[in-house]
Design a protein around this motif. Structure first.
Motif, PDB file in Angstrom:
ATOM      1  N   MET A 169      37.074  72.030  90.252  1.00  0.00           N
ATOM      2  CA  MET A 169      35.998  72.793  90.881  1.00  0.00           C
ATOM      3  C   MET A 169      34.645  72.151  90.609  1.00  0.00           C
ATOM      4  SD  MET A 169      37.340  76.656  89.976  1.00  0.00           S
ATOM      5  CE  MET A 169      36.031  77.438  90.889  1.00  0.00           C
ATOM      6  N   MET A 170      34.461  71.599  89.412  1.00  0.00           N
ATOM      7  CA  MET A 170      33.226  70.883  89.096  1.00  0.00           C
ATOM      8  C   MET A 170      33.071  69.652  89.995  1.00  0.00           C
ATOM      9  SD  MET A 170      32.635  70.794  85.002  1.00  0.00           S
ATOM     10  CE  MET A 170      32.272  72.263  84.049  1.00  0.00           C
ATOM     11  N   CYS A 171      34.163  68.925  90.194  1.00  0.00           N
ATOM     12  CA  CYS A 171      34.121  67.741  91.066  1.00  0.00           C
ATOM     13  C   CYS A 171      33.756  68.142  92.485  1.00  0.00           C
ATOM     14  CB  CYS A 171      35.468  67.023  91.037  1.00  0.00           C
ATOM     15  SG  CYS A 171      35.837  66.202  89.466  1.00  0.00           S
ATOM     16  N   ASP A 172      34.261  69.288  92.942  1.00  0.00           N
ATOM     17  CA  ASP A 172      33.927  69.758  94.284  1.00  0.00           C
ATOM     18  C   ASP A 172      32.423  70.033  94.406  1.00  0.00           C
ATOM     19  OD1 ASP A 172      36.571  69.592  95.022  1.00  0.00           O
ATOM     20  OD2 ASP A 172      36.987  71.729  94.715  1.00  0.00           O
ATOM     21  N   GLN A 173      31.848  70.645  93.370  1.00  0.00           N
ATOM     22  CA  GLN A 173      30.414  70.925  93.410  1.00  0.00           C
ATOM     23  C   GLN A 173      29.598  69.636  93.378  1.00  0.00           C
ATOM     24  OE1 GLN A 173      29.236  74.073  93.961  1.00  0.00           O
ATOM     25  NE2 GLN A 173      31.437  74.431  94.158  1.00  0.00           N
ATOM     26  N   ALA A 174      30.043  68.651  92.605  1.00  0.00           N
ATOM     27  CA  ALA A 174      29.348  67.366  92.571  1.00  0.00           C
ATOM     28  C   ALA A 174      29.427  66.659  93.917  1.00  0.00           C
ATOM     29  CB  ALA A 174      29.929  66.479  91.469  1.00  0.00           C
ATOM     30  N   TYR A 368      31.041  54.766  76.982  1.00  0.00           N
ATOM     31  CA  TYR A 368      29.602  54.486  77.010  1.00  0.00           C
ATOM     32  C   TYR A 368      28.838  55.626  77.684  1.00  0.00           C
ATOM     33  CZ  TYR A 368      25.361  51.683  76.983  1.00  0.00           C
ATOM     34  OH  TYR A 368      24.096  51.213  76.729  1.00  0.00           O
ATOM     35  N   LEU A 369      29.418  56.262  78.679  1.00  0.00           N
ATOM     36  CA  LEU A 369      28.789  57.438  79.286  1.00  0.00           C
ATOM     37  C   LEU A 369      28.620  58.531  78.254  1.00  0.00           C
ATOM     38  CD1 LEU A 369      27.791  59.142  81.643  1.00  0.00           C
ATOM     39  CD2 LEU A 369      30.186  59.643  82.215  1.00  0.00           C
ATOM     40  N   ASP A 370      29.624  58.732  77.415  1.00  0.00           N
ATOM     41  CA  ASP A 370      29.536  59.731  76.347  1.00  0.00           C
ATOM     42  C   ASP A 370      28.399  59.398  75.394  1.00  0.00           C
ATOM     43  OD1 ASP A 370      30.767  62.053  74.853  1.00  0.00           O
ATOM     44  OD2 ASP A 370      30.973  60.496  73.322  1.00  0.00           O
ATOM     45  N   TRP A 371      28.248  58.111  75.061  1.00  0.00           N
ATOM     46  CA  TRP A 371      27.167  57.690  74.179  1.00  0.00           C
ATOM     47  C   TRP A 371      25.802  57.933  74.822  1.00  0.00           C
ATOM     48  CZ3 TRP A 371      29.326  52.206  72.551  1.00  0.00           C
ATOM     49  CH2 TRP A 371      30.463  52.389  71.747  1.00  0.00           C
ATOM     50  N   CYS A 372      25.688  57.641  76.118  1.00  0.00           N
ATOM     51  CA  CYS A 372      24.411  57.826  76.819  1.00  0.00           C
ATOM     52  C   CYS A 372      24.000  59.295  76.824  1.00  0.00           C
ATOM     53  CB  CYS A 372      24.510  57.304  78.253  1.00  0.00           C
ATOM     54  SG  CYS A 372      24.621  55.507  78.396  1.00  0.00           S
ATOM     55  N   ILE A 373      24.958  60.181  77.054  1.00  0.00           N
ATOM     56  CA  ILE A 373      24.658  61.612  77.071  1.00  0.00           C
ATOM     57  C   ILE A 373      24.249  62.087  75.677  1.00  0.00           C
ATOM     58  CG2 ILE A 373      25.707  63.896  77.356  1.00  0.00           C
ATOM     59  CD1 ILE A 373      27.326  62.721  79.665  1.00  0.00           C
ATOM     60  N   LYS A 374      24.958  61.637  74.655  1.00  0.00           N
ATOM     61  CA  LYS A 374      24.613  62.033  73.291  1.00  0.00           C
ATOM     62  C   LYS A 374      23.237  61.511  72.892  1.00  0.00           C
ATOM     63  CE  LYS A 374      29.304  62.466  71.406  1.00  0.00           C
ATOM     64  NZ  LYS A 374      30.321  61.866  70.506  1.00  0.00           N
ATOM     65  N   LEU A 460      29.032  69.438  78.681  1.00  0.00           N
ATOM     66  CA  LEU A 460      29.299  68.016  78.525  1.00  0.00           C
ATOM     67  C   LEU A 460      30.177  67.492  79.659  1.00  0.00           C
ATOM     68  CD1 LEU A 460      29.872  67.669  74.659  1.00  0.00           C
ATOM     69  CD2 LEU A 460      27.905  66.880  75.980  1.00  0.00           C
ATOM     70  N   MET A 461      31.187  68.268  80.022  1.00  0.00           N
ATOM     71  CA  MET A 461      32.038  67.811  81.117  1.00  0.00           C
ATOM     72  C   MET A 461      31.274  67.823  82.435  1.00  0.00           C
ATOM     73  SD  MET A 461      35.893  69.001  82.210  1.00  0.00           S
ATOM     74  CE  MET A 461      35.436  70.564  82.934  1.00  0.00           C
ATOM     75  N   GLU A 462      30.444  68.821  82.650  1.00  0.00           N
ATOM     76  CA  GLU A 462      29.661  68.873  83.887  1.00  0.00           C
ATOM     77  C   GLU A 462      28.715  67.678  83.986  1.00  0.00           C
ATOM     78  OE1 GLU A 462      26.355  71.661  86.144  1.00  0.00           O
ATOM     79  OE2 GLU A 462      27.380  72.430  84.364  1.00  0.00           O
ATOM     80  N   GLN A 463      28.075  67.328  82.875  1.00  0.00           N
ATOM     81  CA  GLN A 463      27.174  66.174  82.886  1.00  0.00           C
ATOM     82  C   GLN A 463      27.928  64.888  83.216  1.00  0.00           C
ATOM     83  OE1 GLN A 463      24.369  65.951  79.498  1.00  0.00           O
ATOM     84  NE2 GLN A 463      24.821  68.104  79.117  1.00  0.00           N
ATOM     85  N   LYS A 464      29.097  64.710  82.629  1.00  0.00           N
ATOM     86  CA  LYS A 464      29.869  63.491  82.874  1.00  0.00           C
ATOM     87  C   LYS A 464      30.338  63.431  84.331  1.00  0.00           C
ATOM     88  CE  LYS A 464      31.462  63.087  78.090  1.00  0.00           C
ATOM     89  NZ  LYS A 464      32.615  63.143  77.152  1.00  0.00           N
ATOM     90  N   VAL A 465      30.826  64.532  84.846  1.00  0.00           N
ATOM     91  CA  VAL A 465      31.280  64.565  86.235  1.00  0.00           C
ATOM     92  C   VAL A 465      30.128  64.231  87.176  1.00  0.00           C
ATOM     93  CG1 VAL A 465      32.065  66.113  88.075  1.00  0.00           C
ATOM     94  CG2 VAL A 465      33.205  66.160  85.853  1.00  0.00           C
ATOM     95  N   THR A 466      28.980  64.849  86.956  1.00  0.00           N
ATOM     96  CA  THR A 466      27.826  64.632  87.834  1.00  0.00           C
ATOM     97  C   THR A 466      27.329  63.197  87.763  1.00  0.00           C
ATOM     98  OG1 THR A 466      27.173  66.949  87.501  1.00  0.00           O
ATOM     99  CG2 THR A 466      25.528  65.461  88.441  1.00  0.00           C
ATOM    100  N   MET A 467      27.251  62.634  86.557  1.00  0.00           N
ATOM    101  CA  MET A 467      26.750  61.266  86.410  1.00  0.00           C
ATOM    102  C   MET A 467      27.677  60.264  87.080  1.00  0.00           C
ATOM    103  SD  MET A 467      23.866  61.502  84.818  1.00  0.00           S
ATOM    104  CE  MET A 467      23.528  59.886  84.142  1.00  0.00           C
TER     105      MET A 467
END
Length: 557
Positions: A169-174, A368-374, A460-467
């Motif tokens: 559902m998050m992917c659908d919104q993105a 690396y995406l996880d590191w960027c968000i943190k 955190l999952m929403e940020q990763k999906v959107t990015m």
């Protein structure tokens, strides 16, 4: 006329005498209070005024972002005078401020027996919550049964396993976000990026959590509910600076606006609740609202009251769109300002996901995406302070702590501590996370302990999906030249975030980007030199361009 003048002079003299007497009494009481304290006291920084205490000193740091004022003052005290623990007087309330990781650990590991969360002890602004968020999960006191019941009911759907089930559902919104940006802006157009990340964050929590869409992607305008909700948050920020007795004098109009906006958003939440109750219940695909209405506390068997459901609906809609949107936009800004980091992230997305649909397994490989968000959350935490209250008279790290004293944990000072993070603490360096945390309590964007943010895995999952979805379609570049409505803020090297570039600030505190097709003849992406942005939670801003993202080609040769 003469008699009236004498009466006016007499009244003025009485006011002056009363004011002088009040200052004398409050100063004497403050001296006596400090003299009567037992044990070794935390250092008391200069700048305390009679009656107001350090209120005036803290207000000097409100010029650009009032919500960071106390945190920035504490960071400056830490860097200039070495204060990692200090006391302060805020309009007659004694407070202890902490930025020592070891003492912070002692506080949170002693929660809720030695220290607890109680917004009634908030020096300023705690009384305002009665109009808006009331007993939502974030603002309710720990000893309130409403928190205990709601927390035990909602801990499961907000777990890693719970949020994994709503990832599609998050992917659908993105996907809807990307489609709407291409439709309404197009490559080469100019847009306020804050509008889009707020729409994404708000629709995601509304659809995935509450089964309700506000139609944000179909409408170019900001939803009225979001406008009222932003008014509530902004008014809380402004009104929270003033003691209640001064608020009705200097902020009467803002106070009434806050009360009206609070009533409006709570009314909308009640309408969502009543509409769901009238619908036919579906046992499968239960969302957060279903669980709040039907599930019982496994310990007590109690269900959440309607008032508690409304409080938490409002809390989720606010937290889901405000802090998440600020984090996503800030991450984009730091990546623009650090093109080497951005190129590494884009390469990772190309190699791990490519043109495929994003899956749960992909997220585990996007290190690396996880590191960027943190790293973004370290430099721009969603909240700069955390509040706890001492439950009894005790000793904390050698310092005497009276009972019922507010303990303010300075997250900003922890995140910018050179002792913890090194001399390059001011820089955006995702690679630092390869070494892990320097201290368990050096990084606290979501707090710790029983009152830690319940929506951590969700955001955190929403940020990763959107990015990922964003960079599968767009690239970001600097927009050359000046833009009407902006003023350039030079980095001063004193106040966080310690940006390494000039910051164009929009008068309305909104990020502006431009969608542009990259016309580079060589087929390689042209790396930008800087970019940034503004938001209500953060305040750094910049002008940059979103170029078409041509995935599947080798950009890095």
């Amino acid at each position: 006329m003469v008699a009236a003048s004498k009466v006016a002079d007499l009244a003025q003299n009485k006011v002056v005498v009363a004011g002088a007497l009040l200052l004398t009494v409050t100063t004497a009481l403050d001296v006596v209070r400090r003299w009567r304290r037992k044990g070794q006291q935390p250092p008391y920084p200069p700048g305390s005024w009679p009656f107001l205490g350090h209120f005036v000193t803290v207000m000097r740091y409100c010029w650009d972002n009032s919500s960071w004022a106390l945190a920035k003052w504490g960071l400056e005290l830490q860097r200039s005078q070495g204060f990692k623990t200090h006391g302060l007087n805020f309009c007659g309330t004694y407070i202890i401020c902490l930025s020592d990781a070891d003492l912070v650990q002692e506080v949170f590991e002693g929660d809720p027996h030695r220290f607890t969360k109680n917004f009634n002890d908030l020096p300023l602004g705690g009384d305002l919550l009665e109009y808006s968020f009331k007993d939502g999960l974030f603002t309710v006191n720990t000893d309130n049964p409403a928190w205990q019941v709601a927390h035990r009911i909602l801990i499961s759907p907000f777990s890693v396993r719970g949020v994994r089930g709503i990832m599609p559902m998050m992917c659908d919104q993105a996907d809807l976000l990307i489609k709407a940006m291409k439709r309404d802006v197009g490559y080469g157009g100019t847009t306020y990026i804050d509008t889009w990340v707020v729409k994404m964050a708000f629709e995601t929590i509304a659809v995935c959590g509450l089964g309700t869409s506000f139609g944000c992607f179909e409408n170019a305008e900001i939803n009225p509910f979001v406008k009222h909700l932003n008014e509530v948050v902004e008014s809380l920020d402004v009104l929270g600076r003033w003691p209640p007795f001064l608020r009705r004098i200097f902020c009467r109009q803002r106070l009434q606006s806050y009360i009206d906006s609070s009533a409006s958003v709570r009314r909308t939440c009640m309408e969502i609740l009543q509409r769901r109750k009238s619908e036919e219940h579906k046992e499968s695909h239960k969302d957060l609202l279903d669980r709040m209405l039907s599930d019982a506390d496994p310990k007590t068997g109690q269900k959440m009251s309607e008032e508690s459901v409304v409080d938490n609906l409002l809390t989720f809609l606010f937290a889901g769109q405000d802090s998440t949107a600020a984090a996503m936009a800030s991450c984009l800004c730091y990546l623009c300002a650090n093109p080497t980091c951005k190129e590494r992230l884009l390469r990772e997305i190309d190699e791990v996901v490519g043109k495929d649909q994003l899956s749960w397994e992909h997220l585990n490989e996007l290190q690396y995406l996880d590191w960027c968000i943190k790293e973004t959350l370290r430099l721009m935490p969603p909240g700069s302070l955390l509040l706890r209250t001492s439950t009894r008279e005790q000793v904390l790290g050698g310092w005497y702590v009276p009972a019922k004293v507010p303990i303010i944990v300075n997250i900003l000072a922890l995140h910018y501590s050179e002792d913890l993070w090194g001399a390059d603490v001011n820089e955006f360096k995702p690679e630092r996370w390869e070494r892990g945390l320097p201290h368990k309590f050096a990084f606290m964007p979501f707090a710790h302990g029983p009152r830690a943010c319940i929506g951590r895995e969700f955001t955190l999952m929403e940020q990763k999906v959107t990015m990922v979805k964003f960079f599968q379609n767009f690239d970001v570049e600097r927009v050359p030249g000046d833009k009407a409505g902006y003023t350039v803020l030079k980095p001063d090297g004193r106040s966080p975030p310690f940006l390494n570039f000039d910051t164009p600030l929009h008068l309305h505190e909104e990020r502006v980007f431009t969608l542009r097709y990259c016309q580079c003849p060589s087929g390689r992406r042209r790396p930008p030199s800087w970019a940034c942005a503004t938001t209500s939670s953060c305040y750094h801003g910049a002008l940059c361009r979103l170029a078409r993202r041509r995935t599947g080609e080798n950009w890095w040769t």
